[in-house]
Design a protein around this motif. Structure first.
Motif, PDB file in Angstrom:
ATOM      1  N   ASP A  13      59.354  41.547  69.357  1.00 35.64           N
ATOM      2  CA  ASP A  13      58.152  41.982  70.061  1.00 35.64           C
ATOM      3  C   ASP A  13      57.190  40.831  70.363  1.00 35.64           C
ATOM      4  O   ASP A  13      56.127  41.046  70.937  1.00 35.64           O
ATOM      5  CB  ASP A  13      57.437  43.078  69.265  1.00 35.64           C
ATOM      6  CG  ASP A  13      56.973  42.607  67.898  1.00 35.64           C
ATOM      7  OD1 ASP A  13      57.593  41.679  67.324  1.00 35.64           O
ATOM      8  OD2 ASP A  13      55.988  43.170  67.381  1.00 35.64           O
ATOM      9  N   LYS A  14      57.569  39.591  70.018  1.00 33.86           N
ATOM     10  CA  LYS A  14      56.701  38.427  70.227  1.00 33.86           C
ATOM     11  C   LYS A  14      57.300  37.413  71.204  1.00 33.86           C
ATOM     12  O   LYS A  14      56.731  36.341  71.396  1.00 33.86           O
ATOM     13  CB  LYS A  14      56.435  37.726  68.886  1.00 33.86           C
ATOM     14  CG  LYS A  14      55.729  38.581  67.854  1.00 33.86           C
ATOM     15  CD  LYS A  14      54.280  38.733  68.193  1.00 33.86           C
ATOM     16  CE  LYS A  14      53.528  39.417  67.054  1.00 33.86           C
ATOM     17  NZ  LYS A  14      52.109  39.474  67.319  1.00 33.86           N
ATOM     18  N   VAL A  15      58.423  37.744  71.817  1.00 33.70           N
ATOM     19  CA  VAL A  15      59.094  36.789  72.701  1.00 33.70           C
ATOM     20  C   VAL A  15      58.187  36.365  73.852  1.00 33.70           C
ATOM     21  O   VAL A  15      58.022  35.175  74.129  1.00 33.70           O
ATOM     22  CB  VAL A  15      60.429  37.363  73.224  1.00 33.70           C
ATOM     23  CG1 VAL A  15      61.022  36.480  74.313  1.00 33.70           C
ATOM     24  CG2 VAL A  15      61.415  37.549  72.074  1.00 33.70           C
ATOM     25  N   GLU A  16      57.602  37.318  74.531  1.00 30.87           N
ATOM     26  CA  GLU A  16      56.750  36.988  75.686  1.00 30.87           C
ATOM     27  C   GLU A  16      55.521  36.194  75.259  1.00 30.87           C
ATOM     28  O   GLU A  16      55.107  35.263  75.961  1.00 30.87           O
ATOM     29  CB  GLU A  16      56.377  38.243  76.462  1.00 30.87           C
ATOM     30  CG  GLU A  16      57.563  38.905  77.150  1.00 30.87           C
ATOM     31  CD  GLU A  16      58.398  37.943  77.992  1.00 30.87           C
ATOM     32  OE1 GLU A  16      57.823  37.146  78.766  1.00 30.87           O
ATOM     33  OE2 GLU A  16      59.633  37.984  77.871  1.00 30.87           O
ATOM     34  N   GLU A  17      54.930  36.550  74.125  1.00 30.71           N
ATOM     35  CA  GLU A  17      53.777  35.798  73.628  1.00 30.71           C
ATOM     36  C   GLU A  17      54.161  34.353  73.324  1.00 30.71           C
ATOM     37  O   GLU A  17      53.441  33.413  73.667  1.00 30.71           O
ATOM     38  CB  GLU A  17      53.211  36.466  72.371  1.00 30.71           C
ATOM     39  CG  GLU A  17      52.024  35.746  71.787  1.00 30.71           C
ATOM     40  CD  GLU A  17      51.460  36.437  70.555  1.00 30.71           C
ATOM     41  OE1 GLU A  17      50.611  35.813  69.901  1.00 30.71           O
ATOM     42  OE2 GLU A  17      51.859  37.571  70.244  1.00 30.71           O
ATOM     43  N   TYR A  18      55.312  34.159  72.681  1.00 30.54           N
ATOM     44  CA  TYR A  18      55.771  32.812  72.346  1.00 30.54           C
ATOM     45  C   TYR A  18      56.021  31.997  73.617  1.00 30.54           C
ATOM     46  O   TYR A  18      55.647  30.818  73.695  1.00 30.54           O
ATOM     47  CB  TYR A  18      57.035  32.888  71.492  1.00 30.54           C
ATOM     48  CG  TYR A  18      57.331  31.613  70.758  1.00 30.54           C
ATOM     49  CD1 TYR A  18      56.709  31.308  69.549  1.00 30.54           C
ATOM     50  CD2 TYR A  18      58.243  30.694  71.270  1.00 30.54           C
ATOM     51  CE1 TYR A  18      56.982  30.140  68.870  1.00 30.54           C
ATOM     52  CE2 TYR A  18      58.524  29.518  70.590  1.00 30.54           C
ATOM     53  CZ  TYR A  18      57.897  29.251  69.396  1.00 30.54           C
ATOM     54  OH  TYR A  18      58.168  28.078  68.734  1.00 30.54           O
ATOM     55  N   LYS A  19      56.621  32.617  74.611  1.00 26.04           N
ATOM     56  CA  LYS A  19      56.845  31.937  75.887  1.00 26.04           C
ATOM     57  C   LYS A  19      55.511  31.546  76.529  1.00 26.04           C
ATOM     58  O   LYS A  19      55.375  30.438  77.072  1.00 26.04           O
ATOM     59  CB  LYS A  19      57.637  32.826  76.839  1.00 26.04           C
ATOM     60  CG  LYS A  19      59.094  32.971  76.497  1.00 26.04           C
ATOM     61  CD  LYS A  19      59.767  33.912  77.514  1.00 26.04           C
ATOM     62  CE  LYS A  19      61.226  34.117  77.261  1.00 26.04           C
ATOM     63  NZ  LYS A  19      61.836  35.014  78.270  1.00 26.04           N
ATOM     64  N   ARG A  20      54.535  32.458  76.496  1.00 30.01           N
ATOM     65  CA  ARG A  20      53.215  32.170  77.067  1.00 30.01           C
ATOM     66  C   ARG A  20      52.559  30.991  76.357  1.00 30.01           C
ATOM     67  O   ARG A  20      52.000  30.098  77.007  1.00 30.01           O
ATOM     68  CB  ARG A  20      52.305  33.397  76.958  1.00 30.01           C
ATOM     69  CG  ARG A  20      52.161  34.197  78.221  1.00 30.01           C
ATOM     70  CD  ARG A  20      51.050  35.245  78.167  1.00 30.01           C
ATOM     71  NE  ARG A  20      50.894  35.945  76.910  1.00 30.01           N
ATOM     72  CZ  ARG A  20      51.627  36.998  76.515  1.00 30.01           C
ATOM     73  NH1 ARG A  20      52.585  37.457  77.284  1.00 30.01           N
ATOM     74  NH2 ARG A  20      51.397  37.573  75.355  1.00 30.01           N
ATOM     75  N   GLU A  47      68.335  34.412  74.056  1.00 29.90           N
ATOM     76  CA  GLU A  47      68.168  35.861  74.036  1.00 29.90           C
ATOM     77  C   GLU A  47      69.514  36.505  74.315  1.00 29.90           C
ATOM     78  O   GLU A  47      70.322  35.925  75.026  1.00 29.90           O
ATOM     79  CB  GLU A  47      67.152  36.280  75.099  1.00 29.90           C
ATOM     80  CG  GLU A  47      65.740  35.788  74.808  1.00 29.90           C
ATOM     81  CD  GLU A  47      64.754  36.245  75.858  1.00 29.90           C
ATOM     82  OE1 GLU A  47      64.176  37.325  75.673  1.00 29.90           O
ATOM     83  OE2 GLU A  47      64.593  35.521  76.861  1.00 29.90           O
ATOM     84  N   ASN A  50      67.351  36.169  70.096  1.00 34.98           N
ATOM     85  CA  ASN A  50      66.007  35.682  69.795  1.00 34.98           C
ATOM     86  C   ASN A  50      66.032  34.544  68.775  1.00 34.98           C
ATOM     87  O   ASN A  50      65.315  34.557  67.777  1.00 34.98           O
ATOM     88  CB  ASN A  50      65.082  36.814  69.357  1.00 34.98           C
ATOM     89  CG  ASN A  50      64.903  37.831  70.458  1.00 34.98           C
ATOM     90  OD1 ASN A  50      64.912  37.481  71.637  1.00 34.98           O
ATOM     91  ND2 ASN A  50      64.776  39.083  70.091  1.00 34.98           N
ATOM     92  N   CYS A  86      54.888  34.826  65.343  1.00 31.79           N
ATOM     93  CA  CYS A  86      55.953  35.123  66.301  1.00 31.79           C
ATOM     94  C   CYS A  86      57.334  34.827  65.723  1.00 31.79           C
ATOM     95  O   CYS A  86      58.329  35.366  66.196  1.00 31.79           O
ATOM     96  CB  CYS A  86      55.776  34.282  67.568  1.00 31.79           C
ATOM     97  SG  CYS A  86      54.255  34.591  68.481  1.00 31.79           S
TER      98      CYS A  86
END
Length: 109
Positions: A13-20, A47, A50, A86
């Motif tokens: 659930d933190k993949v997008e945050e980590y990418k950002r 992915e 992850n 994350c």
């Protein structure tokens, strides 16, 4: 120069945050990484497993001292306060590791 690599998991659930976060790494963190004798630093994401794989070239003479300097830096501690939640450390990492260090088994220039 020493090529080094490490792995860690990433919370699904933190993949997008980590990418950002890593699309816009703070300039102070980039400067600190350089001052700690790390060059050519790359993080890859696999992915859907992850898994994060980091690789860099270490150009210093005392890796432990440079990593202690990095860990003690207040701006880096703030950066880690966003990144660490994350991450999901590997169960097989060694005592004292967050990211699991890896052994190089092949290299070609």
């Amino acid at each position: 120069m020493q090529r080094m690599g490490m792995m860690i998991g990433l919370q699904p659930d933190k993949v997008e945050e980590y990418k950002r976060l890593h699309a816009a790494v703070w300039p102070e963190i980039l400067d600190l990484i350089s001052r700690c004798n790390i060059k050519n630093y790359t993080i890859f994401l696999r992915e859907p497993e992850n898994l994060l794989f980091g690789v860099w070239d270490y150009h210093g003479v005392d890796f432990e001292a440079d990593m202690a300097k990095m860990a003690a830096d207040p701006k880096n501690q703030e950066w880690w306060s966003f990144c660490i939640p994350c991450q999901k450390p590997l169960d097989t990492r060694k005592d004292g590791e967050w990211w699991a260090m890896m052994d190089e088994v092949f290299h070609m220039d």
